[in-house]
Design a protein around this motif. Structure first.
Motif, short mmCIF file in Angstrom:
data_model
loop_
_atom_site.label_atom_id
_atom_site.label_comp_id
_atom_site.label_asym_id
_atom_site.label_seq_id
_atom_site.Cartn_x
_atom_site.Cartn_y
_atom_site.Cartn_z
N ASP A 19 0.96 -1.18 0.22
CA ASP A 19 -0.03 0.21 -0.06
C ASP A 19 1.03 1.25 -0.07
N VAL A 20 2.02 1.35 0.75
CA VAL A 20 2.70 2.66 0.69
C VAL A 20 3.57 2.76 -0.36
N ALA A 21 4.07 1.60 -1.10
CA ALA A 21 4.74 1.45 -2.37
C ALA A 21 3.68 2.25 -3.44
N LYS A 22 2.57 1.68 -3.48
CA LYS A 22 1.55 2.05 -4.61
C LYS A 22 1.23 3.47 -4.32
N GLN A 23 1.34 3.92 -2.79
CA GLN A 23 0.93 5.45 -2.68
C GLN A 23 1.94 6.24 -3.13
N LEU A 24 3.21 5.97 -3.11
CA LEU A 24 4.37 6.71 -3.42
C LEU A 24 4.19 6.86 -4.81
N SER A 25 4.21 5.55 -5.67
CA SER A 25 4.29 5.57 -6.90
C SER A 25 3.16 6.46 -7.68
N GLN A 26 1.78 6.34 -7.23
CA GLN A 26 0.77 7.05 -7.67
C GLN A 26 0.81 8.56 -7.63
N ALA A 31 1.67 14.00 -9.38
CA ALA A 31 2.27 15.34 -9.13
C ALA A 31 3.18 15.83 -10.13
N PHE A 32 4.05 14.82 -10.75
CA PHE A 32 5.17 15.30 -11.75
C PHE A 32 4.87 14.35 -12.91
N PRO A 33 3.80 14.75 -13.83
CA PRO A 33 3.44 13.90 -14.92
C PRO A 33 4.44 12.80 -15.35
N LYS A 34 4.45 11.74 -14.98
CA LYS A 34 5.39 10.66 -15.52
C LYS A 34 4.51 9.60 -15.61
N ASN A 35 4.82 8.70 -16.47
CA ASN A 35 3.98 7.55 -16.89
C ASN A 35 4.08 6.43 -15.63
N GLU A 36 3.19 6.18 -14.90
CA GLU A 36 3.33 5.16 -13.93
C GLU A 36 3.86 3.82 -14.33
N ALA A 37 3.45 3.44 -15.94
CA ALA A 37 3.81 2.20 -16.08
C ALA A 37 5.26 1.96 -16.29
N LYS A 38 5.63 3.03 -16.10
CA LYS A 38 7.54 3.15 -15.95
C LYS A 38 8.30 3.29 -14.80
N MET A 39 7.27 3.83 -13.61
CA MET A 39 7.77 3.95 -12.52
C MET A 39 8.17 2.55 -11.68
N LEU A 40 9.03 2.51 -10.98
CA LEU A 40 9.54 1.56 -10.03
C LEU A 40 9.85 2.18 -8.72
N ILE A 82 7.40 13.06 -0.67
CA ILE A 82 7.73 11.71 -0.23
C ILE A 82 7.71 11.86 1.34
N GLN A 83 8.23 12.74 2.13
CA GLN A 83 8.09 12.99 3.41
C GLN A 83 6.78 13.08 4.12
#
Length: 122
Positions: A19-26, A31-40, A82-83
């Motif tokens: 859940d934490v990892a998903k929230q950080l990714s999303q 916030a910084f238009p990046k394609n989440e499909a490419k976020m690790l 992040i913080q």
């Protein structure tokens, strides 16, 4: 292709870690238009972290990104984001969380059997 690696001394269940990892990714991609499909995002809990000489809740967040992706203003906004998420989800105060930004050259980032420099040349 950003990658975020979080280490914390806070113990969480597998479900809570996801859940934490998903929230950080999303939130980062929103916030910084990046394609989440490419976020690790990797999340390592129960790590041995000593901050300020004690083991109170702490975290280290390392964000890796391709050259030219971010700058000072975005680093500041990402640090706050992040913080904030780690304080809300893990109880880690912003003063006990370091955010480190690692800009990588396109020759030093690989995925899918190619490095970014080769992908851009195609």
């Amino acid at each position: 292709m950003p990658a975020l690696a979080v280490s914390t001394n806070v113990s969480k269940s597998q479900s809570d870690q996801e859940d934490v990892a998903k929230q950080l990714s999303q939130q980062i991609c929103k916030a910084f238009p990046k394609n989440e499909a490419k976020m690790l995002v990797t999340f390592r809990h129960d790590a041995t972290l000593i901050f300020g000489g004690n083991t109170e809740p702490a975290a280290l967040a390392e964000l890796y990104y391709a050259a030219g992706g971010f700058g000072h203003d975005i680093h500041t906004k990402l640090t706050k984001l992040i913080q904030s998420i780690l304080q809300e989800t893990l109880g880690v105060s912003p003063g006990r969380c370091h955010c480190v930004f690692q800009e990588q050259s396109h020759q030093n980032w690989g995925c899918g059997g190619k490095v970014l420099a080769d992908m851009q040349a195609s």
